[in-house]
Design a protein around this motif. Structure first.
Motif: not given
Length: 674
Positions: A551, A440-441, A443-445, A549
């Motif tokens: 998608p 998730a970390h 993907r957020r980037r 978190g």
């Protein structure tokens, strides 16, 4: 610890050049953080509380600069006898406070002289008033924390050192009302607590402009008690820092003497009677030091005169006992020295580590073989990194919500007694929560293709064990001019698991449908070998992925294998090298109609059981559902390779083997040859 050069120079004769002083002291094991405006900021390690003050550093300097004629501690006047009655002091918790001293003063509160304020500010302490400033001055100078009470506010004119009572509260000097617990040590008057022992005083008894009579506290508190109280209250002070590392049990009276001298010198008041409650005096620590032992540990003969030059200025009393031995009396402020090896360290520091020869220690036995798990983890990393995965390192402490999602049914993850925050509340029952959060970390980037692995400990109902966690999200094959991209699927990660099995020579991995709660039914498998559970593999449940978190609607595949179980199934046979085959192979393809729900592993097992030893490999190369295939059935095409190590096979031998195999499939699974 900020050491003011001007202040230090008052105690011991040192060079005028502050840089020289800092450099020479740093060579004895004290790291210098900065030197600025005549102030040296030393990094003092936790085992040297005696150096959290100017006198402690002065003792070190006195050895380094032998021309120093002054004592390594400031001069003190005799303790005045005073007049009137001292405050009543009683210790009800001697296990937490072995010694408590207090002295009465008549005072006139006002600003401190410029030289006191200047030195305090240089050391990073804000001046308040002359009485409070003197307590801070003495603490920074000789290392003895003290606290001043307004005597008029003490009910019964008494001080009781006891454990707090359940529900008691105290508003401390920082203005916060704190609820105390029974194991905390407090200084109380006849009615209520007025200070937290070794941590901070109360606001109701603080020194103010109208104070004319005060009681000055100077005590020794047990380190464990102060450390526990400070941590539970979340209250870290200069006093607690010193007490929790180990103060000088003989410091209370010395601190009062120095404070009385300074109060008199600046005209802030006059000293009155003193009371010193010390029910069980501690005898000094004595250690036998041998020059032969020094030579053996340091690897060099240290002259006797060097030992005598080094130890006394540091506060040790050295008495010769024969030609090779000394009896050393350890000063009470050196709480870190209890053994001969501690004294040898002191000699080595000041003799000079640069004078010690570079030699290898003598080995009395062969070095033990490394833990096999080290080589095992190294092999795992090598295989998985070669497969295109990146290693992730996550915390073994995770939040409860993440742990519950991956824990075995009915298992409650182990709680952390004193977590730093709710993010670190329990021990992880699986490596997957950390990998999912790492995904998730990423993907957020904006990183879409994520392939991660981790080896580490997990804490399940069976106890602590080692595991391998795998995660694959995004593309299975990246876009290329020679062909299109595709999304990763179950079989991509299954291939990685099989690759790990091959690395450990585990050739009988089997995959069976699994009902793992955090995996999608129908896309989850239990991994076994010889009937022993190895781990699980499958698509992460969308609800779990969304909660962490990731998608919505995105497929994430995970696997977790028991490292110990996988290693235990490794083949014990030694690696054998065989020459390339001399005789040609014969390949036969066969297509059969079988039940759609029948696992491919069952088909391979039947073929292996029925085939002669000549069968070398089985490969499924096509699976077809659609026109011409009855409902509930599937067309499966397999490629079988036969080879003999000592002759060329004939078509008749291979055909007979194929008939036997097809017959077994018909009997066992109702298969029909197409």
């Amino acid at each position: 610890m900020k050491i003011v050069h001007e202040w230090l120079k008052q105690i011991v004769d040192i060079p005028n050049d502050v840089e020289t002083t800092a450099r020479e002291i740093s060579l004895r094991g004290f790291e210098v953080a900065s030197v600025e405006h005549g102030v040296i900021d030393f990094e003092i390690t936790a085992n040297r509380p005696d150096c959290l003050n100017h006198a402690g550093i002065a003792r070190e300097a006195r050895v380094i600069f032998p021309q120093a004629p002054r004592e390594a501690t400031p001069p003190r006047s005799p303790v005045p006898a005073g007049a009137g009655a001292p405050p009543e002091v009683s210790i009800e918790a001697p296990d937490l406070c072995p010694r408590y001293a207090a002295q009465a003063f008549d005072v006139k509160v006002g600003p401190s002289p410029a030289w006191v304020a200047r030195r305090l500010e240089a050391a990073g302490v804000r001046p308040i008033n002359n009485i409070v400033d003197i307590t801070n001055y003495v603490m920074l100078e000789i290392g003895q924390p003290m606290h001043a009470f307004d005597r008029e506010t003490l009910a019964g004119d008494r001080l009781v050192i006891r454990r707090a009572r359940a529900g008691e509260k105290l508003r401390t000097l920082d203005g916060v009302e704190r609820t105390l617990e029974p194991e905390m040590l407090v200084i109380a008057d006849a009615d209520r607590p007025v200070a937290i022992g070794g941590v901070m005083g109360g606001s109701e008894s603080e020194i103010g402009e109208r104070t004319t009579r005060m009681v000055l506290e100077s005590a020794y508190f047990k380190p464990a008690s102060v450390r526990s109280t400070s941590k539970k209250l979340g209250l870290k002070t200069e006093a607690s820092t010193r007490f929790e590392r180990g103060a000088d049990v003989n410091g209370p009276v010395l601190g009062l003497a120095r404070a009385a001298e300074l109060i008199d010198a600046i005209g802030a008041g006059t000293a009155g009677p003193l009371v010193d409650v010390y029910p069980s005096p501690q005898p000094p620590v004595e250690v036998v030091l041998r020059s032969s032992r020094i030579a053996r540990v340091l690897g060099v003969e240290v002259p006797h005169e060097e030992v005598i030059r080094i130890l006394p200025p540091l506060g040790f009393t050295v008495q010769a006992e024969g030609s090779d031995t000394w009896r050393v009396i350890v000063p009470s402020f050196r709480v870190d020295v209890t053994r001969e090896i501690d004294l040898i360290e002191e000699v080595g520091r000041h003799f000079g580590f640069d004078k010690l020869p570079v030699t290898f220690p003598a080995l009395s036995s062969a070095q033990e073989r490394p833990d096999p798990r080290i080589e095992r983890d190294r092999r795992i990393r090598s295989v998985l990194m070669a497969a295109g995965l990146s290693e992730s390192m996550t915390f073994a402490f995770i939040e409860r919500e993440a742990a519950d999602a991956f824990a075995e049914p009915g298992f409650t993850p182990a709680e952390i007694a004193n977590p730093l925050s709710e993010k670190f509340a329990v021990l992880r029952p699986s490596l997957l929560p950390g990998l999912v959060d790492s995904c998730a970390h990423n993907r957020r980037r904006g990183i879409k293709d994520v392939r991660l692995f981790e080896t580490g400990s997990r804490f399940t109902a069976a106890g602590e064990g080692r595991a391998i966690g795998l995660l694959w999200a995004g593309s299975g094959v990246e876009a290329h001019w020679s062909g299109g991209a595709r999304t990763a699927d179950f079989f991509d990660l299954k291939g990685v698991v099989e690759l790990l099995g091959s690395a450990f020579a585990v050739t009988d991995l089997e995959f069976a449908p699994s009902e793992t709660p955090f995996l999608v039914p129908g896309r989850a498998a239990t991994v076994t070998s010889g009937g022993h559970a190895i781990g699980v593999l499958g698509q992460l449940l969308p609800a779990v992925a969304d909660a962490r978190g990731l998608p919505a609607g995105e497929e994430v595949y995970v696997a977790e294998l028991d490292t110990d179980a996988l290693a235990s199934r490794a083949a014990d046979d030694e690696l054998r090298i065989e020459s390339l085959p001399k005789y040609p192979a014969i390949v036969r393809d066969v297509s059969i109609l079988i039940d759609e729900a029948l696992p491919a592993a069952a088909v391979r097992g039947t073929i292996r059981s029925a085939a002669p030893p000549l069968l070398q490999s089985i490969v499924e190369f096509d699976r077809y559902l659609g026109k011409g295939i009855p409902e509930g059935r599937v067309s499966l095409s397999l490629r079988l390779t036969f080879r003999s190590p000592d002759r060329t096979l004939t078509d008749e031998e291979v055909e007979a083997a194929m008939n036997t195999i097809v017959g077994a499939l018909e009997r066992e699974h109702g298969a029909t040859r197409r």
